[in-house]
Design an enzyme around this catalytic site. Structure first.
Site, PDB file in Angstrom:
ATOM      1  N   TYR A   1      -2.930   9.338  -3.775  1.00 49.10           N
ATOM      2  CA  TYR A   1      -1.488   9.532  -3.663  1.00 49.10           C
ATOM      3  C   TYR A   1      -1.079  10.897  -4.209  1.00 49.10           C
ATOM      4  O   TYR A   1      -0.134  11.515  -3.700  1.00 49.10           O
ATOM      5  CB  TYR A   1      -0.743   8.405  -4.381  1.00 49.10           C
ATOM      6  CG  TYR A   1      -1.100   7.039  -3.851  1.00 49.10           C
ATOM      7  CD1 TYR A   1      -0.621   6.608  -2.619  1.00 49.10           C
ATOM      8  CD2 TYR A   1      -1.946   6.186  -4.558  1.00 49.10           C
ATOM      9  CE1 TYR A   1      -0.954   5.354  -2.112  1.00 49.10           C
ATOM     10  CE2 TYR A   1      -2.288   4.932  -4.064  1.00 49.10           C
ATOM     11  CZ  TYR A   1      -1.789   4.529  -2.844  1.00 49.10           C
ATOM     12  OH  TYR A   1      -2.143   3.297  -2.336  1.00 49.10           O
TER      13      TYR A   1
ATOM     14  N   HIS B   1       3.979  -5.757  -2.035  1.00 51.12           N
ATOM     15  CA  HIS B   1       3.662  -4.328  -2.039  1.00 51.12           C
ATOM     16  C   HIS B   1       3.307  -3.886  -0.621  1.00 51.12           C
ATOM     17  O   HIS B   1       2.422  -4.450   0.020  1.00 51.12           O
ATOM     18  CB  HIS B   1       2.508  -4.042  -2.989  1.00 51.12           C
ATOM     19  CG  HIS B   1       2.257  -2.588  -3.197  1.00 51.12           C
ATOM     20  ND1 HIS B   1       2.869  -1.872  -4.206  1.00 51.12           N
ATOM     21  CD2 HIS B   1       1.500  -1.711  -2.520  1.00 51.12           C
ATOM     22  CE1 HIS B   1       2.481  -0.615  -4.141  1.00 51.12           C
ATOM     23  NE2 HIS B   1       1.652  -0.493  -3.133  1.00 51.12           N
ATOM     24  N   ALA B   2       4.003  -2.873  -0.121  1.00 53.43           N
ATOM     25  CA  ALA B   2       3.837  -2.454   1.271  1.00 53.43           C
ATOM     26  C   ALA B   2       2.419  -1.960   1.528  1.00 53.43           C
ATOM     27  O   ALA B   2       1.854  -1.207   0.735  1.00 53.43           O
ATOM     28  CB  ALA B   2       4.838  -1.356   1.604  1.00 53.43           C
TER      29      ALA B   2
ATOM     30  N   HIS C   1      -0.221   5.382   8.578  1.00 50.58           N
ATOM     31  CA  HIS C   1      -1.560   4.791   8.496  1.00 50.58           C
ATOM     32  C   HIS C   1      -1.959   4.179   9.832  1.00 50.58           C
ATOM     33  O   HIS C   1      -3.069   4.397  10.329  1.00 50.58           O
ATOM     34  CB  HIS C   1      -1.592   3.693   7.433  1.00 50.58           C
ATOM     35  CG  HIS C   1      -1.480   4.170   6.025  1.00 50.58           C
ATOM     36  ND1 HIS C   1      -2.284   5.154   5.517  1.00 50.58           N
ATOM     37  CD2 HIS C   1      -0.672   3.773   5.003  1.00 50.58           C
ATOM     38  CE1 HIS C   1      -1.978   5.345   4.240  1.00 50.58           C
ATOM     39  NE2 HIS C   1      -1.003   4.522   3.912  1.00 50.58           N
TER      40      HIS C   1
ATOM     41  N   HIS D   1       5.979   5.890   6.306  1.00 49.43           N
ATOM     42  CA  HIS D   1       4.702   6.108   5.623  1.00 49.43           C
ATOM     43  C   HIS D   1       3.649   5.126   6.112  1.00 49.43           C
ATOM     44  O   HIS D   1       2.535   5.522   6.474  1.00 49.43           O
ATOM     45  CB  HIS D   1       4.903   5.956   4.111  1.00 49.43           C
ATOM     46  CG  HIS D   1       3.627   5.945   3.334  1.00 49.43           C
ATOM     47  ND1 HIS D   1       3.053   7.084   2.818  1.00 49.43           N
ATOM     48  CD2 HIS D   1       2.784   4.939   3.009  1.00 49.43           C
ATOM     49  CE1 HIS D   1       1.925   6.781   2.201  1.00 49.43           C
ATOM     50  NE2 HIS D   1       1.733   5.466   2.303  1.00 49.43           N
ATOM     51  N   GLU D   2       3.982   3.848   6.132  1.00 48.80           N
ATOM     52  CA  GLU D   2       2.993   2.843   6.528  1.00 48.80           C
ATOM     53  C   GLU D   2       2.581   3.002   7.987  1.00 48.80           C
ATOM     54  O   GLU D   2       1.407   2.844   8.334  1.00 48.80           O
ATOM     55  CB  GLU D   2       3.541   1.433   6.271  1.00 48.80           C
ATOM     56  CG  GLU D   2       3.839   1.122   4.810  1.00 48.80           C
ATOM     57  CD  GLU D   2       2.649   1.294   3.888  1.00 48.80           C
ATOM     58  OE1 GLU D   2       1.501   1.221   4.356  1.00 48.80           O
ATOM     59  OE2 GLU D   2       2.868   1.524   2.683  1.00 48.80           O
TER      60      GLU D   2
ATOM     61  N   HIS E   1      -1.870  -1.037  -8.394  1.00 49.23           N
ATOM     62  CA  HIS E   1      -3.131  -0.392  -8.058  1.00 49.23           C
ATOM     63  C   HIS E   1      -4.188  -0.556  -9.150  1.00 49.23           C
ATOM     64  O   HIS E   1      -5.382  -0.518  -8.860  1.00 49.23           O
ATOM     65  CB  HIS E   1      -2.885   1.090  -7.760  1.00 49.23           C
ATOM     66  CG  HIS E   1      -1.952   1.298  -6.624  1.00 49.23           C
ATOM     67  ND1 HIS E   1      -0.599   1.087  -6.742  1.00 49.23           N
ATOM     68  CD2 HIS E   1      -2.178   1.660  -5.331  1.00 49.23           C
ATOM     69  CE1 HIS E   1      -0.023   1.332  -5.580  1.00 49.23           C
ATOM     70  NE2 HIS E   1      -0.945   1.673  -4.715  1.00 49.23           N
TER      71      HIS E   1
ATOM     72  N   GLU F   1      -2.825   8.853   3.216  1.00 49.64           N
ATOM     73  CA  GLU F   1      -1.525   8.672   2.585  1.00 49.64           C
ATOM     74  C   GLU F   1      -0.534   9.762   2.994  1.00 49.64           C
ATOM     75  O   GLU F   1       0.672   9.538   3.033  1.00 49.64           O
ATOM     76  CB  GLU F   1      -1.679   8.660   1.059  1.00 49.64           C
ATOM     77  CG  GLU F   1      -2.567   7.549   0.520  1.00 49.64           C
ATOM     78  CD  GLU F   1      -2.072   6.153   0.873  1.00 49.64           C
ATOM     79  OE1 GLU F   1      -0.852   5.971   1.074  1.00 49.64           O
ATOM     80  OE2 GLU F   1      -2.911   5.240   0.957  1.00 49.64           O
TER      81      GLU F   1
END
Length: 612
Positions: free
Chosen positions: A521, A353-354, A387, A383-384, A511, A411
């Site tokens: 999210y 999971h990323a 962060h 997306h990552e 999650h 997020e």
């Protein structure tokens, strides 16, 4: 997903308590009771300084243990991570309790905010009983590890399927029987987690109540710079703004899937959960080929383009990094490229999971992904990295302020960048020769809606279920029934095969198994469009919002960076105002973005049933 020390530190969830701490006391004379001195502002300042130092130190320890646990899944790494988390959680709880001593003091704004964060930022509050504290953290690590090791072994087949294998089948297969088989198979990995989860809820609630919260769900909702009940109403308000658009999308996709699969898809009921291209029916973009408009194909397939260019995993990440550097951000540090996990190792189990990490809370930035060369992972990488660039932007703030304005902001940042992955952007970076004609926009918007709009109700319901579980409204006797009631109510999806309380379908989602709050999210899905609209305006884009890309625009970059650097030092309303000029989350940006699609969907759905 962000999995870094800020989930652990500035939420005050992960740190060790100083056993030597004691309140200043004074004895009047031998034999008289000892009374604590009244707290002072100086004492409060010393307390938060001590807390920050210790939290920072031990959050690094917990992050390092967590990284190893996620990238080398063994019984030993689970124990080590659980122990580090236990020390951290216990201290976070203890600091939260001690912070209440200063509740009635008039304090400098920064000290008061830090105390508030210590009290309201926990994800897990372990009970004060040492054995129970050890138990709850061990259960947490074991559930995450079990999820990461989960496999479905079809009868009569030589190979067991992990989630990566199943995800590929869900995305590509059009055999309804095969899709149902792997859907049902993956959900079996969650069944053993049911008794563990029940015990986890009991212990987590006990810890939350020791801090004065009604339950763990109330504790989670307390962190949004507004009363918990007011926050719950805010979430409902945002969903009501968006529900009509979702219902239109659902109606269109349902009748198109019915054309493909026949009566297995009802004409006017919920859509079967296994037919939407994703294990949780949270992203429908993989069924685009089944529902795409005639004469409105986007004109390109990014996955095929990336494959044709022989793009490897690291180069996929380089595209994301170059987007941020085009806005004026510095490149990622060399250690990012040395320490990140980009592909699934052949020799060990990992959590694929990323997630994005800031291990040392300063500049040890990493991502953990099992990257496939696909459009989906191209977007996920942006997306990552959102962060990671956010983490670095606020790394000079005091330790308790090194986090996003709220968890939805963290997020949303990367997803905001991903909204700029327009045809024009792909031309600029050499992945397209020319952008397709605007007449193709309905196809582009539909594909984006299958990803973004389809997610909204799922983003809402995961924590709706957990809030009800933590509060006791949903009991272990109806865990699974309540889960599917919510999925039908919000998503309009249902299982084709009977589900019962011998199943535990919620924990087939990472999650839930890993105790990661999910409302972030949903908030991110709202905020990213609000951010995108504001940054597009700052960049001078005057065309349709869905065609605006901020790639290469330094003014948009400066506006974004100004918000990122605030971290958690101010209420999220201040940070939102800094980037958008508004202090309230606003779903109208989503309606603006998808306005041409809404008109088109209304035309396509005329005379057909809507709702479920």
């Amino acid at each position: 997903m962000r999995r870094n020390r800020l989930v652990l530190l500035s939420a005050a969830a992960m740190a060790v308590c100083s056993a030597a701490w004691s309140f200043a006391q004074v004895a009047k004379k031998p034999g008289t009771p000892i009374r604590a001195q009244a707290p002072t502002a100086a004492e409060a300042k010393a307390f938060v300084d001590e807390a920050e130092e210790k939290l920072l130190e031990l959050s690094v320890e917990a992050s390092r243990a967590g990284w190893v646990q996620s990238t080398y899944i063994t019984d030993d790494t689970e124990v080590l991570a659980a122990k580090a988390n236990e020390r951290a959680i216990n201290a976070g709880v203890e600091y939260a309790k001690r912070a209440t001593r200063y509740d009635k003091l008039k304090l400098p704004e920064d000290v008061a905010r830090k105390l508030q964060l210590l009290k309201n930022g926990l994800t897990l509050a372990a009970p004060s009983n040492p054995k129970e504290s050890e138990e709850v953290t061990r259960i947490g690590a074991a559930m995450e590890g079990a999820y990461g090791k989960g496999k479905y072994c079809p009868q009569g087949k030589d190979k067991c399927l992990d989630l990566q294998d199943i995800t590929k089948i869900m995305a590509e297969s059009r055999d309804a029987a095969q899709l149902l088989d792997v859907w049902r198979g993956w959900h079996t990995i969650a069944v053993p987690l049911r008794p563990r989860y029940q015990r986890f809820v009991e212990l987590a609630n006990k810890g939350a109540r020791e801090l004065g919260f009604a339950d763990t769900g109330a504790m989670w909702r307390s962190k949004y710079d507004m009363p918990p009940d007011a926050f719950a109403k805010e979430v409902d308000r945002l969903w009501e703004q968006l529900k009509p658009l979702y219902v239109s999308l659902h109606a269109y996709v349902r009748w198109k899937l019915r054309e493909k699969y026949g009566d297995v898809v009802p004409a006017n009921g919920p859509i079967p959960a296994h037919l939407l291209g994703n294990m949780w029916a949270q992203d429908w973009s993989n069924v685009y080929d089944l529902v795409k408009p005639a004469q409105a194909d986007p004109g390109y397939d990014l996955t095929k383009i990336l494959e044709a260019k022989k793009t490897d995993a690291k180069e996929m990440v380089r595209y994301g990094e170059r987007f941020f550097t085009s806005l004026g951000f510095a490149p990622l540090p060399p250690t990012f490229w040395e320490r990140s996990l980009f592909v699934k190792p052949r020799d060990r189990e990992v959590v694929c999971h990323a997630s994005a990490w800031d291990v040392d809370n300063v500049n040890d930035l990493r991502i953990k992904m099992c990257i496939d060369v696909t459009t989906e992972d191209f977007t996920t990488i942006h997306h990552e990295l959102g962060h990671n660039f956010y983490q670095r932007a606020y790394n000079t703030k005091p330790a308790l302020f090194r986090d996003s304005a709220n968890d939805g902001f963290h997020e949303a940042v990367g997803d905001t960048i991903a909204l700029s992955i327009t045809p024009e952007y792909l031309v600029k970076v050499g992945l397209l020769d020319r952008a397709p004609d605007p007449s193709k926009d309905v196809g582009l918007l539909l594909k984006k809606a299958l990803e973004k709009l389809a997610f909204l109700p799922f983003g809402l319901l995961v924590d709706q279920w957990r809030w009800k579980v933590f509060s006791g409204e949903v009991t272990p006797a109806n865990y699974n029934a309540a889960w599917w009631d919510l999925r039908k109510r919000y998503q309009g999806v249902a299982p084709t095969v009977a589900r019962s309380e011998s199943d535990f379908d919620p924990a087939a989602k990472y999650h839930v198994a890993a105790n990661v709050p999910y409302t972030r999210y949903f908030l991110a899905a709202i905020l990213q469009f609000q951010f995108h609209r504001a940054l597009a305006q700052a960049s001078g884009c005057t065309g349709p919002l869905h065609r605006c890309s901020i790639y290469g625009n330094k003014e948009a970059g400066r506006k974004l960076d100004a918000m990122l650097q605030m971290g958690l030092s101010r209420p999220w309303q201040d940070a939102l105002e800094a980037i958008s000029g508004k202090r309230e989350m606003d779903a109208t940006a989503i309606r603006d973005y998808f306005a041409p699609l809404q008109k088109w969907l209304d035309e396509q759905n005329r005379g057909k049933p809507a709702g479920w």
